[in-house]
Design a protein around this motif. Structure first.
Motif, PDB file in Angstrom:
ATOM      1  N   SER A 123      -1.724  -1.483  -5.141  1.00 26.96           N
ATOM      2  CA  SER A 123      -2.454  -1.450  -5.464  1.00 26.96           C
ATOM      3  C   SER A 123      -3.431  -1.497  -4.328  1.00 26.96           C
ATOM      4  CB  SER A 123      -3.496  -1.848  -6.844  1.00 26.96           C
ATOM      5  OG  SER A 123      -3.320  -2.605  -7.033  1.00 26.96           O
ATOM      6  N   TYR A 124      -5.230  -1.417  -4.460  1.00 32.93           N
ATOM      7  CA  TYR A 124      -6.103  -1.734  -3.689  1.00 32.93           C
ATOM      8  C   TYR A 124      -6.138  -2.899  -4.552  1.00 32.93           C
ATOM      9  CZ  TYR A 124     -11.190  -2.239  -1.149  1.00 32.93           C
ATOM     10  OH  TYR A 124     -11.710  -2.815  -0.933  1.00 32.93           O
ATOM     11  N   THR A 168      -7.256   6.502  -4.632  1.00 32.15           N
ATOM     12  CA  THR A 168      -8.517   7.866  -4.964  1.00 32.15           C
ATOM     13  C   THR A 168      -8.836   7.813  -2.897  1.00 32.15           C
ATOM     14  OG1 THR A 168     -10.022   5.750  -4.913  1.00 32.15           O
ATOM     15  CG2 THR A 168      -8.729   7.240  -7.349  1.00 32.15           C
ATOM     16  N   ASP A 169      -9.885   8.262  -2.718  1.00 36.68           N
ATOM     17  CA  ASP A 169     -10.672   7.658  -1.646  1.00 36.68           C
ATOM     18  C   ASP A 169     -11.812   6.325  -1.703  1.00 36.68           C
ATOM     19  OD1 ASP A 169     -10.335  10.297  -0.942  1.00 36.68           O
ATOM     20  OD2 ASP A 169     -12.014  11.491  -1.881  1.00 36.68           O
ATOM     21  N   GLU A 170     -11.730   6.072  -2.676  1.00 31.23           N
ATOM     22  CA  GLU A 170     -12.717   4.812  -2.397  1.00 31.23           C
ATOM     23  C   GLU A 170     -11.876   3.673  -2.079  1.00 31.23           C
ATOM     24  OE1 GLU A 170     -14.894   1.553  -5.845  1.00 31.23           O
ATOM     25  OE2 GLU A 170     -14.073   3.257  -6.375  1.00 31.23           O
ATOM     26  N   GLU A 171     -10.364   3.634  -3.044  1.00 34.95           N
ATOM     27  CA  GLU A 171      -9.584   2.847  -2.763  1.00 34.95           C
ATOM     28  C   GLU A 171      -8.649   3.059  -1.028  1.00 34.95           C
ATOM     29  OE1 GLU A 171      -7.192   2.374  -6.641  1.00 34.95           O
ATOM     30  OE2 GLU A 171      -6.926   4.181  -5.432  1.00 34.95           O
ATOM     31  N   HIS A 221     -10.475   4.338   1.310  1.00 36.21           N
ATOM     32  CA  HIS A 221     -11.214   3.468   2.541  1.00 36.21           C
ATOM     33  C   HIS A 221     -11.370   2.241   2.226  1.00 36.21           C
ATOM     34  CE1 HIS A 221     -12.891   7.366   3.494  1.00 36.21           C
ATOM     35  NE2 HIS A 221     -13.131   7.628   2.328  1.00 36.21           N
ATOM     36  N   GLY A 222     -11.873   1.401   1.425  1.00 38.77           N
ATOM     37  CA  GLY A 222     -11.085  -0.431   1.142  1.00 38.77           C
ATOM     38  C   GLY A 222     -10.003  -0.208   1.997  1.00 38.77           C
ATOM     39  N   ALA A 223      -8.741  -0.024   1.656  1.00 38.97           N
ATOM     40  CA  ALA A 223      -7.866  -0.580   2.279  1.00 38.97           C
ATOM     41  C   ALA A 223      -8.263  -0.966   3.837  1.00 38.97           C
ATOM     42  CB  ALA A 223      -6.885   0.575   1.440  1.00 38.97           C
ATOM     43  N   ALA A 224      -8.372   0.467   4.120  1.00 39.91           N
ATOM     44  CA  ALA A 224      -8.822   1.124   6.048  1.00 39.91           C
ATOM     45  C   ALA A 224      -9.784  -0.496   6.280  1.00 39.91           C
ATOM     46  CB  ALA A 224      -9.119   2.132   5.443  1.00 39.91           C
ATOM     47  N   ARG A 225     -10.434  -1.141   5.589  1.00 43.80           N
ATOM     48  CA  ARG A 225     -11.510  -1.327   5.836  1.00 43.80           C
ATOM     49  C   ARG A 225     -10.897  -3.063   5.578  1.00 43.80           C
ATOM     50  NH1 ARG A 225     -15.092   0.842   2.322  1.00 43.80           N
ATOM     51  NH2 ARG A 225     -15.113  -0.621   0.829  1.00 43.80           N
ATOM     52  N   GLU A 226      -9.916  -2.974   4.968  1.00 43.53           N
ATOM     53  CA  GLU A 226      -9.635  -4.724   5.396  1.00 43.53           C
ATOM     54  C   GLU A 226      -8.793  -4.597   6.057  1.00 43.53           C
ATOM     55  OE1 GLU A 226      -9.712  -7.106   3.221  1.00 43.53           O
ATOM     56  OE2 GLU A 226     -11.512  -6.670   2.186  1.00 43.53           O
ATOM     57  N   GLY A 227      -7.762  -2.827   6.351  1.00 43.20           N
ATOM     58  CA  GLY A 227      -6.994  -3.451   8.117  1.00 43.20           C
ATOM     59  C   GLY A 227      -5.569  -3.934   7.826  1.00 43.20           C
ATOM     60  N   VAL A 228      -5.311  -3.699   6.267  1.00 43.98           N
ATOM     61  CA  VAL A 228      -3.491  -3.749   5.890  1.00 43.98           C
ATOM     62  C   VAL A 228      -2.671  -2.141   6.171  1.00 43.98           C
ATOM     63  CG1 VAL A 228      -4.447  -5.041   4.300  1.00 43.98           C
ATOM     64  CG2 VAL A 228      -4.482  -2.767   3.598  1.00 43.98           C
ATOM     65  N   VAL A 229      -1.847  -2.122   6.094  1.00 38.60           N
ATOM     66  CA  VAL A 229      -1.044  -1.641   6.461  1.00 38.60           C
ATOM     67  C   VAL A 229      -0.693  -0.125   5.420  1.00 38.60           C
ATOM     68  CG1 VAL A 229       1.517  -0.091   7.273  1.00 38.60           C
ATOM     69  CG2 VAL A 229       0.598  -3.065   7.740  1.00 38.60           C
ATOM     70  N   LEU A 230      -1.047   0.667   5.494  1.00 38.95           N
ATOM     71  CA  LEU A 230      -1.027   1.634   4.477  1.00 38.95           C
ATOM     72  C   LEU A 230       0.069   2.871   4.758  1.00 38.95           C
ATOM     73  CD1 LEU A 230      -4.577   2.911   5.067  1.00 38.95           C
ATOM     74  CD2 LEU A 230      -3.915   2.466   2.594  1.00 38.95           C
ATOM     75  N   ASN A 231       0.279   2.714   3.571  1.00 39.29           N
ATOM     76  CA  ASN A 231       2.113   3.459   3.206  1.00 39.29           C
ATOM     77  C   ASN A 231       1.994   4.850   1.891  1.00 39.29           C
ATOM     78  OD1 ASN A 231       4.787   3.684   3.772  1.00 39.29           O
ATOM     79  ND2 ASN A 231       4.796   3.144   1.754  1.00 39.29           N
ATOM     80  N   ARG A 279      -2.751  13.205   0.360  1.00 41.36           N
ATOM     81  CA  ARG A 279      -3.338  11.729   0.986  1.00 41.36           C
ATOM     82  C   ARG A 279      -3.358  11.529   2.409  1.00 41.36           C
ATOM     83  NH1 ARG A 279      -7.534   9.872  -0.425  1.00 41.36           N
ATOM     84  NH2 ARG A 279      -7.048  10.299  -2.181  1.00 41.36           N
ATOM     85  N   LEU A 280      -2.320  11.507   3.627  1.00 46.25           N
ATOM     86  CA  LEU A 280      -1.826  11.362   4.256  1.00 46.25           C
ATOM     87  C   LEU A 280      -2.732  12.646   4.866  1.00 46.25           C
ATOM     88  CD1 LEU A 280      -0.303  10.477   6.552  1.00 46.25           C
ATOM     89  CD2 LEU A 280       1.616  12.674   6.570  1.00 46.25           C
ATOM     90  N   ARG A 281      -2.929  13.634   4.699  1.00 46.86           N
ATOM     91  CA  ARG A 281      -3.959  14.474   5.499  1.00 46.86           C
ATOM     92  C   ARG A 281      -5.106  13.472   5.198  1.00 46.86           C
ATOM     93  NH1 ARG A 281      -2.067  18.846   2.526  1.00 46.86           N
ATOM     94  NH2 ARG A 281      -1.308  19.557   4.591  1.00 46.86           N
ATOM     95  N   SER A 282      -5.907  14.334   4.435  1.00 44.48           N
ATOM     96  CA  SER A 282      -7.204  13.287   3.609  1.00 44.48           C
ATOM     97  C   SER A 282      -7.166  11.863   4.212  1.00 44.48           C
ATOM     98  CB  SER A 282      -7.174  12.553   2.471  1.00 44.48           C
ATOM     99  OG  SER A 282      -8.421  12.346   2.393  1.00 44.48           O
TER     100      SER A 282
END
Length: 416
Positions: A78-79, A103-106, A108-118, A124-127
């Protein structure tokens, strides 16, 4: 490694904790957590293998700090878990975030943190690819292998809600390539508390084969969900034997692929499960004719596993002498639900009101699944440190504090 808290800590110490801080109280043993972390870290010596602790098993920040000090990364789902780790100072590269209906919000937040997104779905991958071209990510695949200690935690079967179908992996790779996104990792997870080591080895084979179709790969995460023995006499997961068989596969893969790829495992409950115990006080002894009940000051609002998964936890009367007459009891919680039974048909010394019970192997999926159901307060949490001190790592709220906090959170106007 099958030692439990009751084997590591003197009963008098547990009774002293219950007397000083009251019950219900979770107690964790730092030495046990560190020893189990070190066992894992040294398991695949010579190979690029790392371990990710499942934050959802137990997210107390003091325990996360210990695990981080032992060089483990974190498996988050979870975010909020991502933010918790980041606010504790965990480097972004040590956090693996497996989304589930994100969610989109989660995102974007995780992307800002720079963590590895799975990512576990093509949608969701397309988005992500459309909004973060030129970046990198990992994908979770569904290996169609069924395992786990209960049907509700079997995550890799054919009908599972988790992961991208194996036959759609080429489509995921093509989608990422279209947006200049590098799929640097692939991941799978077949279940929590797996029952058959062979299933985990088969999953490793599937992922190693799938890796050949991902040319930008940097790591493979095999998941895990290693089990622990909850019942006396139950065989422990043959960790060393598993590691030996897995090591052969990993070494062969590295030789054939030319190296450059690292491996990850997620041990789940294995680290903290045996290192925790829930202390509770008996406040009612009731003979209902065919059954005798011990009523306690805790319930499934504090330890949900027996009600949710029909899980077994050993329950020990640490107040009664071992030589006392034995009786058969059902151990009941204090929640107004017939399903609030923590243990059935338990043989233990004759138990009296005021006796203290220890519910074993409660370090994982205990406090993190706890709730305020019936508007009750959460348990306290105590850590027995490596120096032998008792450290309060979560204070118990009083009934007034619990209700006042609830009213404040709802915004309900209360007269001063």
């Amino acid at each position: 490694m099958s030692k439990k808290v009751i084997d590591s800590v003197d009963v008098d110490r547990l009774l002293a904790i219950a007397e000083k801080w009251g019950t219900p109280t979770y107690v964790y043993v730092e030495d046990m957590i560190r020893d189990r972390c070190r066992k894992l870290v040294n398991l695949f010596s010579g190979l690029p293998v790392s371990w990710l602790y499942a934050v959802k098993a137990n997210d107390n920040p003091f325990l996360l700090e210990i695990i981080s000090e032992e060089q483990l990364g974190f498996d988050t789902v979870s975010y909020e878990e991502v933010l918790l780790c980041r606010k504790l100072g965990v480097p972004a590269e040590n956090i693996f975030y497996t989304e589930n209906n994100m969610t989109d919000e989660e995102m974007h937040g995780a992307a800002r943190e720079g963590v590895v997104l799975n990512f576990g779905s093509l949608g969701r991958l397309r988005s992500y690819c459309e909004q973060y071209p030129g970046s990198s990510c990992s994908v979770r695949i569904k290996p169609d292998i069924s395992d786990g200690h209960h049907a509700k935690v079997d995550t890799g079967n054919e009908d599972s809600k988790f992961g991208i179908r194996m036959d759609l992996l080429p489509e995921a790779v093509a989608l990422a390539r279209q947006h200049d996104v590098s799929i640097t990792g692939i991941h799978a997870h077949i279940g929590s508390g797996i029952t058959e080591p062979e299933n985990l080895l088969n999953e490793i084979d599937i992922l190693l084969h799938a890796a050949k179709g991902v040319d930008s790969l940097k790591f493979i995460n095999f998941g895990g969900g290693l089990p622990i023995p909850y019942r006396s006499g139950e065989e422990e997961f043959a960790l060393d034997q598993f590691a030996s068989l897995a090591k052969e596969r990993l070494e062969t893969f590295l030789e054939e692929s030319g190296g450059g790829i690292s491996f990850l495992f997620e041990p789940g409950r294995w680290i903290v499960g045996p290192a925790g115990v829930l202390l509770t006080r008996v406040n009612t002894v009731k003979d209902q004719g065919r059954k005798k009940f011990l009523g306690t000051d805790t319930g499934f609002n504090h330890l949900l596993r027996p009600a949710l998964y029909d899980s077994w936890h050993e329950i020990v009367n640490i107040s009664a002498a071992k030589t006392a007459k034995e009786e058969k009891y059902n151990v009941a919680g204090n929640i107004c639900e017939s399903g609030d039974i923590l243990g059935t048909d338990r043989i233990m010394p004759e138990t009296r009101t005021g006796d203290c019970l220890a519910i074993l192997d409660a370090g994982a999926y205990g406090m993190t699944m706890a709730s305020h159901y019936n508007r009750r307060a959460l348990p306290a949490e105590i850590l027995i440190t490596t120096k032998g001190f008792h450290k309060v790592i979560r204070r118990r709220s009083s009934a007034d504090e619990t209700v006042d906090r609830f009213l404040k959170e709802t915004g309900y106007p209360v007269d001063a």
